[in-house]
Design a protein around this motif. Structure first.
Motif, short mmCIF file in Angstrom:
data_model
loop_
_atom_site.label_atom_id
_atom_site.label_comp_id
_atom_site.label_asym_id
_atom_site.label_seq_id
_atom_site.Cartn_x
_atom_site.Cartn_y
_atom_site.Cartn_z
N MET A 324 0.85 -1.19 0.00
CA MET A 324 0.00 0.00 0.00
C MET A 324 0.90 1.25 0.00
O MET A 324 1.66 1.45 0.96
N PRO A 325 0.85 2.09 -1.04
CA PRO A 325 1.71 3.27 -1.04
C PRO A 325 1.32 4.26 0.07
O PRO A 325 0.14 4.40 0.40
N GLN A 326 2.31 4.93 0.63
CA GLN A 326 2.03 5.95 1.66
C GLN A 326 1.98 7.36 1.07
O GLN A 326 1.87 8.35 1.78
N GLY A 327 2.13 7.44 -0.24
CA GLY A 327 2.09 8.73 -0.92
C GLY A 327 2.47 8.52 -2.37
O GLY A 327 2.72 7.39 -2.81
N GLY A 328 2.49 9.62 -3.12
CA GLY A 328 2.91 9.53 -4.52
C GLY A 328 1.80 9.07 -5.45
O GLY A 328 0.61 9.28 -5.17
N MET A 329 2.16 8.39 -6.52
CA MET A 329 1.20 8.13 -7.60
C MET A 329 1.14 6.68 -8.10
O MET A 329 0.43 6.42 -9.06
N PHE A 330 1.92 5.77 -7.50
CA PHE A 330 2.06 4.46 -8.14
C PHE A 330 1.95 3.26 -7.21
O PHE A 330 2.43 3.28 -6.08
N PHE A 331 1.33 2.19 -7.78
CA PHE A 331 1.48 0.85 -7.23
C PHE A 331 2.54 0.13 -8.04
O PHE A 331 2.58 0.27 -9.27
N TRP A 332 3.34 -0.67 -7.38
CA TRP A 332 4.29 -1.55 -8.05
C TRP A 332 3.83 -2.96 -7.74
O TRP A 332 3.73 -3.34 -6.57
N VAL A 333 3.50 -3.72 -8.79
CA VAL A 333 2.89 -5.04 -8.57
C VAL A 333 3.79 -6.11 -9.17
O VAL A 333 4.23 -6.00 -10.32
N GLU A 334 4.03 -7.13 -8.36
CA GLU A 334 4.80 -8.27 -8.84
C GLU A 334 3.81 -9.41 -9.09
O GLU A 334 3.13 -9.86 -8.17
N LEU A 335 3.73 -9.83 -10.34
CA LEU A 335 2.81 -10.91 -10.72
C LEU A 335 3.52 -12.25 -10.52
O LEU A 335 4.74 -12.27 -10.31
N PRO A 336 2.76 -13.35 -10.60
CA PRO A 336 3.44 -14.65 -10.41
C PRO A 336 4.61 -14.82 -11.37
O PRO A 336 4.57 -14.35 -12.52
N GLU A 337 5.64 -15.45 -10.88
CA GLU A 337 6.86 -15.75 -11.66
C GLU A 337 6.49 -16.36 -13.01
O GLU A 337 5.59 -17.20 -13.08
N GLY A 338 7.15 -15.93 -14.05
CA GLY A 338 6.90 -16.53 -15.36
C GLY A 338 5.93 -15.74 -16.20
O GLY A 338 5.85 -15.89 -17.41
N LEU A 339 5.15 -14.84 -15.55
CA LEU A 339 4.21 -14.04 -16.33
C LEU A 339 4.93 -12.81 -16.89
O LEU A 339 5.57 -12.07 -16.16
N ASP A 340 4.83 -12.59 -18.18
CA ASP A 340 5.52 -11.49 -18.82
C ASP A 340 4.57 -10.29 -18.95
O ASP A 340 3.59 -10.34 -19.70
#
Ligand code: PMP
Length: 402
Positions: A324-340
């Motif tokens: 959960m971001p505490q500020g700013g404008m972005f989520f950074w999401v890591e998808l399951p390994e192997g997904l491009d």
């Protein structure tokens, strides 16, 4: 005609975000791709009043100006820097730039000879990677976690590479949204001081905070010292408007002198008209930038929470890793390994939604299963629709490819 371009420009890849923005314009595609602020919140009326004041000043706004920037704006930013960031600044230590992107460009122009090493977080702001590439830097990623760069890895790489500088976005980073801990900031400052290596602290998002938890800037931790090793840049792009292309950089005055030389060959100086409007805005009797930033932060917090609800509750995101971001404008999401995520983007655009795959944010080997989602631009109802579309794309993709 066969154009013969410089190898310097040919080596630079076009920005993935800008390419995606082109792809999504006017197509009914919901974009979580760019780092765009909410345009319905631009303080248009206040800017109109401020510009009327500037017109009343006469010809001043329309003549050539100082390379370092309009004195009144520099003074007012310096005052804000001290009051809100605890960063002490003399007038000859600050220069106005055409956005913080230009600060990055000028700093690299002034510091880098081809082959010089620059250390960066991994992942980091991709348009800075582009700048560094343009000047022929050897960019080395430092291992980073949720709290910032890993101290052992910084130390090892400072010793091994003797870099020209370390580039960091320690507060609500682009792309990860992370906030470095105070300890990690202190460690970076201490190690760079010991090794006499400059730090470039890029801080466009620091004021867009969702709580009262204020972490000191690295430039503030350094304080008022004779030989600053921290150069600090920020911008009006995220708090007022990006179209006015106005930012600033704070550094030792010898550094500022070199940056000014570099700026003269780029654009002589930034638009005086825009600078004076912003200067008026900062001292306006009827508009408070602080109140505006406070409101904006509440708006962004609501949008962030709207997006978070989908990431938390919708089935396709079950295995995704994000904070959960505490500020700013972005989520950074890591998808399951192997997904491009680049292949996922094509599928998502087909469903009417766009994001930026994580790959171009990495120096060196990339985690191809990562993505950046912007929540500041779209209104909550649009975020719902966009996340439904994106969830569908992720779901299909997981079914198909993992
Ligand atoms: N640095 C970072 C980390 C950014 O995210 C951005 C904007 N996307 C910039 C610099 C450039 O901002 P501007 O030139 O509009 O001030």
């Amino acid at each position: 005609m066969k154009y013969s371009f410089s190898s310097r420009i040919e080596a630079v890849k076009s920005s993935a975000v800008r390419d995606i923005l082109k792809l999504t314009q006017g197509q009914g595609i919901i974009s979580f791709a760019g780092g765009l602020p909410a345009e319905e919140w631009f303080p248009i009326d206040a800017l109109k009043s401020a510009s009327e004041e500037v017109f009343r000043m006469g010809t001043q706004a329309f003549q050539y100006g100082l390379t370092e920037g309009a004195t009144s704006l520099r003074e007012r930013i310096a005052k804000r820097m001290l009051t809100y960031r605890n960063i002490p600044v003399e007038l000859d230590e600050i220069m106005i730039t055409s956005g913080s992107q230009q600060s990055l460009d000028l700093f690299a122009k002034a510091m880098i000879d081809p082959g010089d090493v620059v250390l960066v977080e991994n992942p980091t702001y991709l348009a800075c990677l582009q700048v560094l590439q343009l000047y022929g830097a050897n960019v080395i990623g430092v291992e980073s976690d949720d709290y910032g760069m890993i101290p052992e890895d910084i130390e090892a790489k400072l010793k091994q590479y003797k870099p020209k500088f370390v580039y960091v976005v320690p507060t609500f980073s682009n792309p990860t949204g992370r906030v470095w801990s105070v300890e990690r900031r202190e460690v970076l400052l201490r190690l760079c001081t010991e090794h006499e290596v400059l730090i470039l602290e890029d801080d466009p998002y620091g004021e867009l905070r969702f709580s009262n938890n204020k972490v000191p800037n690295i430039a503030a931790l350094e304080g008022n010292v004779a030989n600053r090793i921290v150069a600090y840049t920020s911008t009006f792009s995220k708090t007022v408007t990006p179209g006015m292309r106005t930012g600033w950089i704070i550094a030792d005055k010898r550094v500022i002198q070199r940056l000014a030389r570099g700026k003269q060959s780029s654009d002589l100086h930034s638009s005086v008209f825009d600078q004076l409007i912003l200067s008026e805005l900062l001292e306006s009797a009827t508009f408070s930038l602080d109140d505006h930033i406070h409101k904006l932060s509440l708006v962004y917090k609501e949008r962030m929470e709207t997006m978070a609800t989908h990431l938390q509750q919708d089935e396709p995101w079950r295995e995704a890793v994000w904070k959960m971001p505490q500020g700013g404008m972005f989520f950074w999401v890591e998808l399951p390994e192997g997904l491009d995520a680049e292949a996922l983007l094509k599928c998502a655009v087909g469903k009417g939604v766009a994001f930026v795959p994580g790959t171009p944010f990495f120096a060196g080997a990339a985690k191809r299963n990562t993505m950046r989602l912007n929540y500041s631009f779209a209104e909550p109802e649009v975020i719902h629709t966009g996340m439904d579309r994106l969830g569908e794309a992720v779901g299909e993709f997981l079914g198909r490819h993992v």
